[in-house]
Design a protein around this motif. Structure first.
Motif, PDB file in Angstrom:
ATOM      1  N   GLU A   1       0.820  -1.207   0.000  1.00  0.00           N
ATOM      2  CA  GLU A   1       0.000   0.000   0.000  1.00  0.00           C
ATOM      3  C   GLU A   1       0.858   1.263   0.000  1.00  0.00           C
ATOM      4  N   ARG A   2       1.999   1.210   0.683  1.00  0.00           N
ATOM      5  CA  ARG A   2       2.834   2.410   0.777  1.00  0.00           C
ATOM      6  C   ARG A   2       3.387   2.826  -0.584  1.00  0.00           C
ATOM      7  N   HIS A   3       3.514   1.873  -1.530  1.00  0.00           N
ATOM      8  CA  HIS A   3       3.984   2.234  -2.865  1.00  0.00           C
ATOM      9  C   HIS A   3       3.001   3.183  -3.535  1.00  0.00           C
ATOM     10  N   VAL A   4       1.726   2.934  -3.322  1.00  0.00           N
ATOM     11  CA  VAL A   4       0.707   3.802  -3.918  1.00  0.00           C
ATOM     12  C   VAL A   4       0.825   5.207  -3.344  1.00  0.00           C
ATOM     13  N   ARG A   5       1.022   5.282  -2.048  1.00  0.00           N
ATOM     14  CA  ARG A   5       1.129   6.596  -1.406  1.00  0.00           C
ATOM     15  C   ARG A   5       2.430   7.299  -1.799  1.00  0.00           C
ATOM     16  N   LYS A   6       3.495   6.530  -1.987  1.00  0.00           N
ATOM     17  CA  LYS A   6       4.778   7.136  -2.364  1.00  0.00           C
ATOM     18  C   LYS A   6       4.737   7.752  -3.759  1.00  0.00           C
ATOM     19  N   THR A   7       3.976   7.175  -4.673  1.00  0.00           N
ATOM     20  CA  THR A   7       3.915   7.702  -6.038  1.00  0.00           C
ATOM     21  C   THR A   7       2.898   8.825  -6.180  1.00  0.00           C
ATOM     22  N   ASP A   8       2.144   9.102  -5.120  1.00  0.00           N
ATOM     23  CA  ASP A   8       1.168  10.198  -5.137  1.00  0.00           C
ATOM     24  C   ASP A   8       1.894  11.515  -4.889  1.00  0.00           C
ATOM     25  N   LYS A   9       2.130  12.282  -5.943  1.00  0.00           N
ATOM     26  CA  LYS A   9       2.882  13.526  -5.818  1.00  0.00           C
ATOM     27  C   LYS A   9       2.118  14.592  -5.047  1.00  0.00           C
ATOM     28  N   THR A  10       0.801  14.432  -4.904  1.00  0.00           N
ATOM     29  CA  THR A  10       0.013  15.401  -4.147  1.00  0.00           C
ATOM     30  C   THR A  10       0.084  15.134  -2.647  1.00  0.00           C
ATOM     31  N   LYS A  11       0.548  13.935  -2.269  1.00  0.00           N
ATOM     32  CA  LYS A  11       0.649  13.528  -0.863  1.00  0.00           C
ATOM     33  C   LYS A  11      -0.686  13.663  -0.127  1.00  0.00           C
ATOM     34  N   SER A  12      -1.757  13.383  -0.849  1.00  0.00           N
ATOM     35  CA  SER A  12      -3.089  13.510  -0.238  1.00  0.00           C
ATOM     36  C   SER A  12      -3.946  12.286  -0.523  1.00  0.00           C
ATOM     37  N   HIS A  13      -3.289  11.121  -0.622  1.00  0.00           N
ATOM     38  CA  HIS A  13      -4.006   9.915  -1.021  1.00  0.00           C
ATOM     39  C   HIS A  13      -5.059   9.523  -0.004  1.00  0.00           C
ATOM     40  N   LYS A  14      -6.208   9.119  -0.519  1.00  0.00           N
ATOM     41  CA  LYS A  14      -7.328   8.737   0.330  1.00  0.00           C
ATOM     42  C   LYS A  14      -7.161   7.331   0.903  1.00  0.00           C
ATOM     43  N   LYS A  15      -7.980   7.028   1.853  1.00  0.00           N
ATOM     44  CA  LYS A  15      -7.978   5.713   2.483  1.00  0.00           C
ATOM     45  C   LYS A  15      -8.465   4.663   1.493  1.00  0.00           C
ATOM     46  N   PHE A  16      -7.872   3.457   1.553  1.00  0.00           N
ATOM     47  CA  PHE A  16      -8.290   2.374   0.672  1.00  0.00           C
ATOM     48  C   PHE A  16      -9.573   1.743   1.192  1.00  0.00           C
ATOM     49  N   VAL A  17     -10.530   1.577   0.307  1.00  0.00           N
ATOM     50  CA  VAL A  17     -11.779   0.907   0.643  1.00  0.00           C
ATOM     51  C   VAL A  17     -11.934  -0.266  -0.321  1.00  0.00           C
ATOM     52  N   THR A  18     -12.099  -1.470   0.218  1.00  0.00           N
ATOM     53  CA  THR A  18     -12.189  -2.662  -0.619  1.00  0.00           C
ATOM     54  C   THR A  18     -13.273  -2.522  -1.682  1.00  0.00           C
ATOM     55  N   ASN A  19     -12.887  -2.879  -2.901  1.00  0.00           N
ATOM     56  CA  ASN A  19     -13.796  -2.877  -4.056  1.00  0.00           C
ATOM     57  C   ASN A  19     -14.268  -1.494  -4.471  1.00  0.00           C
ATOM     58  N   GLU A  20     -13.597  -0.455  -3.994  1.00  0.00           N
ATOM     59  CA  GLU A  20     -13.907   0.897  -4.419  1.00  0.00           C
ATOM     60  C   GLU A  20     -12.638   1.581  -4.903  1.00  0.00           C
ATOM     61  N   MET A  21     -12.776   2.417  -5.937  1.00  0.00           N
ATOM     62  CA  MET A  21     -11.643   3.153  -6.456  1.00  0.00           C
ATOM     63  C   MET A  21     -11.232   4.209  -5.435  1.00  0.00           C
ATOM     64  N   CYS A  22      -9.926   4.340  -5.174  1.00  0.00           N
ATOM     65  CA  CYS A  22      -9.473   5.274  -4.137  1.00  0.00           C
ATOM     66  C   CYS A  22      -9.292   6.690  -4.655  1.00  0.00           C
ATOM     67  N   CYS A  23      -9.099   6.859  -5.960  1.00  0.00           N
ATOM     68  CA  CYS A  23      -8.911   8.193  -6.541  1.00  0.00           C
ATOM     69  C   CYS A  23      -9.863   8.366  -7.719  1.00  0.00           C
ATOM     70  N   GLU A  24     -10.233   9.584  -7.961  1.00  0.00           N
ATOM     71  CA  GLU A  24     -11.096   9.877  -9.100  1.00  0.00           C
ATOM     72  C   GLU A  24     -10.233  10.023 -10.346  1.00  0.00           C
ATOM     73  N   VAL A  25     -10.553   9.238 -11.369  1.00  0.00           N
ATOM     74  CA  VAL A  25      -9.773   9.282 -12.610  1.00  0.00           C
ATOM     75  C   VAL A  25      -9.770  10.701 -13.162  1.00  0.00           C
ATOM     76  N   GLY A  26      -8.583  11.163 -13.560  1.00  0.00           N
ATOM     77  CA  GLY A  26      -8.458  12.513 -14.090  1.00  0.00           C
ATOM     78  C   GLY A  26      -7.921  13.515 -13.087  1.00  0.00           C
ATOM     79  N   THR A  27      -7.878  13.130 -11.816  1.00  0.00           N
ATOM     80  CA  THR A  27      -7.345  14.013 -10.780  1.00  0.00           C
ATOM     81  C   THR A  27      -5.841  13.787 -10.635  1.00  0.00           C
ATOM     82  N   PRO A  28      -5.117  14.747 -10.046  1.00  0.00           N
ATOM     83  CA  PRO A  28      -3.669  14.568  -9.837  1.00  0.00           C
ATOM     84  C   PRO A  28      -3.345  13.334  -9.003  1.00  0.00           C
ATOM     85  N   GLN A  29      -4.213  13.002  -8.038  1.00  0.00           N
ATOM     86  CA  GLN A  29      -3.966  11.825  -7.200  1.00  0.00           C
ATOM     87  C   GLN A  29      -3.990  10.535  -8.013  1.00  0.00           C
ATOM     88  N   ALA A  30      -4.801  10.513  -9.059  1.00  0.00           N
ATOM     89  CA  ALA A  30      -4.987   9.291  -9.841  1.00  0.00           C
ATOM     90  C   ALA A  30      -3.911   9.077 -10.895  1.00  0.00           C
TER      91      ALA A  30
END
Length: 339
Positions: free
Chosen positions: A192-221
């Protein structure tokens, strides 16, 4: 002059512990794979993991090895040979790990007079342990060996319409009427930390099973591997018209000791027969080429475990490999870049 460097994962020279050991050492000592300080990484890899892993990995490779060699290498070379005639510029093939190195691939292009390189990591979804490590190493080599070269990087293509269409068509062709209770989209797992490390906005949301964590098209995604996996799945099932209750997303190949992306492929598949899910198909869209993780981990071990737990029918859907439509898609992307 322009040229292309296709880059895949790599493979040991042979399915023996002697050749698997240096390959695993190079792979696991990569700071983008096991992202801890060097001394701790060396202790974990060379002091613990490498004591038993080479023998076990060699046994796994022996189960899938072809007469021509490593399936990943053979299939990558077949794809390369199909792509080259589709474009007028030189196309070379390299691997991140092993003897077919990125430096050799760049040298091959340099010897043909190439000064502008389309650097093409063969990974649909972006991850630091796959895409990023290729880009970083290639840039290091460029600065040292080929300072006059200019790179253009192919971004993650997880949601490109022609890739989605190609993947969906390949899946449909291989399923060929197979009646499954569940279609499993099994992606390679990462901490999981790899996902947070590659997030240049440093504002990654909490992971929820079977749900997308970032909105496609946003800097986080933009560099969110997990979001890329879920979006690839969403687009493919939309293309194929698969109902929501007929598919699921899972992650495979985790290491002990860290919190990796969930749900886990082996756990989910093993629990399916008890839930009345007796016929499944598994597709592995994190890979464009069949390899140890798809041929041994899924097509062999997952199948055996599924059947041991009461499953009846198991289909492992092949990767795109050297599929004609996939090669044409890659050729089209290259030709678009040359214009």
């Amino acid at each position: 002059m322009k040229g292309v460097l296709l880059v895949n994962l790599g493979s040991p020279e042979s399915p023996t512990a002697k050749d698997v050991k240096p390959y695993l050492d190079e792979f696991l000592m990569d700071k983008y794979v096991i992202d801890v300080p060097y001394l701790l990484r060396a202790f974990l890899v060379r002091g613990i993991i490498m004591r038993k892993r080479p023998e076990a990995a060699a046994h796994a490779y022996q189960k899938i090895w072809w007469k021509e060699g490593s399936p990943l290498m053979v299939l990558s070379e077949r794809m390369h040979k199909k792509v080259q005639p589709l474009t007028d510029i030189p196309v070379s093939l390299a691997m991140r790990y092993g003897s077919m190195s990125i430096e050799k691939g760049l040298q091959e292009l340099h010897d043909q007079g190439v000064t502008e390189v389309l650097l093409f990591p063969l990974y649909p979804q972006y991850a630091m342990a796959s895409t990023l490590t290729i880009l970083v190493l290639a840039e290091e080599i460029r600065k040292k060996k080929f300072p006059q070269m200019k790179f253009t990087d192919v971004p993650a293509f997880y949601n490109k319409p022609d890739y989605i269409k190609t993947l969906a068509n390949s899946m449909k062709k291989h399923l060929n009427g197979f009646e499954y209770d569940k279609l499993v989209f099994s992606y390679h797992g990462i901490p999981e930390r790899h996902v947070r490390k590659t997030d240049k906005t440093k504002s990654h949301k909490k992971f929820v099973t079977n749900e997308m964590c970032c909105e496609v098209g946003t800097p986080q995604a933009e560099f969110c591997y997990r979001t890329h996996c879920y979006e690839t799945t969403r687009l493919v099932v939309e293309q194929l018209g698969i109902p929501k209750d007929k598919y699921c997303v899972t992650f495979q190949s985790r290491l002990a000791g860290d919190k990796w992306l969930q749900p886990y492929t082996d756990v989910e598949i093993n629990n399916m027969p008890a839930k009345g899910i007796k016929k499944i198909a598994v597709v592995t869209p994190a890979f464009v080429t069949d390899c140890l993780e798809t041929l041994e981990e899924i097509a062999m071990r997952a199948k055996e475990d599924f059947e041991a737990n009461g499953g009846e029918d198991f289909m492992a859907i092949p990767c795109l490999n050297d599929d004609d439509e996939w090669c044409e898609t890659v050729g089209n992307w290259i030709n678009t870049w040359t214009k």
